[in-house]
Motif scaffolding. Sequence first.
Motif, PDB file in Angstrom:
ATOM      1  N   GLN A  21       0.801  -1.227   0.000  1.00 19.64           N
ATOM      2  CA  GLN A  21       0.000   0.000   0.000  1.00 19.64           C
ATOM      3  C   GLN A  21       0.838   1.283   0.000  1.00 19.64           C
ATOM      4  O   GLN A  21       0.292   2.366  -0.149  1.00 19.64           O
ATOM      5  CB  GLN A  21      -0.915   0.016   1.235  1.00 19.64           C
ATOM      6  CG  GLN A  21      -1.964  -1.063   1.205  1.00 19.64           C
ATOM      7  CD  GLN A  21      -2.660  -1.224   2.545  1.00 19.64           C
ATOM      8  OE1 GLN A  21      -2.420  -0.465   3.485  1.00 19.64           O
ATOM      9  NE2 GLN A  21      -3.508  -2.230   2.649  1.00 19.64           N
ATOM     10  N   GLU A  22       2.158   1.152   0.148  1.00 20.98           N
ATOM     11  CA  GLU A  22       2.999   2.349   0.256  1.00 20.98           C
ATOM     12  C   GLU A  22       3.071   3.110  -1.067  1.00 20.98           C
ATOM     13  O   GLU A  22       2.833   2.559  -2.134  1.00 20.98           O
ATOM     14  CB  GLU A  22       4.411   1.971   0.732  1.00 20.98           C
ATOM     15  CG  GLU A  22       5.255   1.290  -0.319  1.00 20.98           C
ATOM     16  CD  GLU A  22       6.579   0.763   0.190  1.00 20.98           C
ATOM     17  OE1 GLU A  22       6.898   0.926   1.372  1.00 20.98           O
ATOM     18  OE2 GLU A  22       7.290   0.148  -0.618  1.00 20.98           O
ATOM     19  N   ASP A  23       3.429   4.376  -0.943  1.00 20.09           N
ATOM     20  CA  ASP A  23       3.673   5.225  -2.107  1.00 20.09           C
ATOM     21  C   ASP A  23       5.036   4.797  -2.670  1.00 20.09           C
ATOM     22  O   ASP A  23       6.053   4.931  -1.995  1.00 20.09           O
ATOM     23  CB  ASP A  23       3.703   6.691  -1.647  1.00 20.09           C
ATOM     24  CG  ASP A  23       4.058   7.663  -2.764  1.00 20.09           C
ATOM     25  OD1 ASP A  23       4.355   7.220  -3.892  1.00 20.09           O
ATOM     26  OD2 ASP A  23       4.039   8.877  -2.494  1.00 20.09           O
ATOM     27  N   HIS A  24       5.042   4.283  -3.897  1.00 22.51           N
ATOM     28  CA  HIS A  24       6.288   3.736  -4.456  1.00 22.51           C
ATOM     29  C   HIS A  24       7.348   4.790  -4.754  1.00 22.51           C
ATOM     30  O   HIS A  24       8.513   4.469  -4.920  1.00 22.51           O
ATOM     31  CB  HIS A  24       5.998   2.909  -5.704  1.00 22.51           C
ATOM     32  CG  HIS A  24       5.179   1.697  -5.417  1.00 22.51           C
ATOM     33  ND1 HIS A  24       5.617   0.695  -4.582  1.00 22.51           N
ATOM     34  CD2 HIS A  24       3.927   1.352  -5.802  1.00 22.51           C
ATOM     35  CE1 HIS A  24       4.674  -0.225  -4.496  1.00 22.51           C
ATOM     36  NE2 HIS A  24       3.632   0.144  -5.210  1.00 22.51           N
ATOM     37  N   SER A  25       6.931   6.058  -4.801  1.00 21.90           N
ATOM     38  CA  SER A  25       7.940   7.107  -4.989  1.00 21.90           C
ATOM     39  C   SER A  25       8.586   7.477  -3.651  1.00 21.90           C
ATOM     40  O   SER A  25       9.647   8.076  -3.625  1.00 21.90           O
ATOM     41  CB  SER A  25       7.316   8.345  -5.638  1.00 21.90           C
ATOM     42  OG  SER A  25       6.352   8.917  -4.788  1.00 21.90           O
ATOM     43  N   ARG A  26       7.919   7.097  -2.535  1.00 25.90           N
ATOM     44  CA  ARG A  26       8.466   7.358  -1.184  1.00 25.90           C
ATOM     45  C   ARG A  26       8.231   6.135  -0.306  1.00 25.90           C
ATOM     46  O   ARG A  26       7.383   6.156   0.583  1.00 25.90           O
ATOM     47  CB  ARG A  26       7.806   8.588  -0.569  1.00 25.90           C
ATOM     48  CG  ARG A  26       8.117   9.867  -1.336  1.00 25.90           C
ATOM     49  CD  ARG A  26       7.527  11.074  -0.684  1.00 25.90           C
ATOM     50  NE  ARG A  26       8.119  11.267   0.638  1.00 25.90           N
ATOM     51  CZ  ARG A  26       7.528  11.927   1.617  1.00 25.90           C
ATOM     52  NH1 ARG A  26       6.346  12.447   1.452  1.00 25.90           N
ATOM     53  NH2 ARG A  26       8.117  12.064   2.785  1.00 25.90           N
ATOM     54  N   PRO A  27       8.970   5.045  -0.547  1.00 19.94           N
ATOM     55  CA  PRO A  27       8.755   3.814   0.234  1.00 19.94           C
ATOM     56  C   PRO A  27       9.060   3.996   1.720  1.00 19.94           C
ATOM     57  O   PRO A  27       9.844   4.865   2.095  1.00 19.94           O
ATOM     58  CB  PRO A  27       9.701   2.800  -0.404  1.00 19.94           C
ATOM     59  CG  PRO A  27      10.654   3.574  -1.225  1.00 19.94           C
ATOM     60  CD  PRO A  27      10.032   4.899  -1.523  1.00 19.94           C
ATOM     61  N   LYS A  65      12.152   1.819  -4.237  1.00 16.70           N
ATOM     62  CA  LYS A  65      11.786   3.143  -4.752  1.00 16.70           C
ATOM     63  C   LYS A  65      11.631   3.136  -6.271  1.00 16.70           C
ATOM     64  O   LYS A  65      12.458   2.599  -6.984  1.00 16.70           O
ATOM     65  CB  LYS A  65      12.838   4.171  -4.346  1.00 16.70           C
ATOM     66  CG  LYS A  65      12.452   5.570  -4.724  1.00 16.70           C
ATOM     67  CD  LYS A  65      13.387   6.583  -4.130  1.00 16.70           C
ATOM     68  CE  LYS A  65      12.893   7.963  -4.528  1.00 16.70           C
ATOM     69  NZ  LYS A  65      13.470   9.009  -3.721  1.00 16.70           N
TER      70      LYS A  65
END
Length: 67
Positions: A21-27, A65
């Motif tokens: 569920q994390e933001d892949h640009s800001r793991p 990332k």
Amino acid sequence: LGEQGPSQQTVKLRLLELIRQEDHSRPLSDQKLAELLAEQGIRIARRTVAKYRTELRLGSAAARKRD
């Protein structure tokens, strides 16, 4: 006797959910993952998060990332 916490399998599944569920640009860092798990009542050390993440064949935050 000590209190029995959630099983290792349960913790790994929660960890996997958080990473998916994390933001892949800001793991999320291992420390942040440990803090989020603590909010869910799962208190484990950052190094345990790192160990489980490795066992799940998931890279570090830097490796996950994506731009």
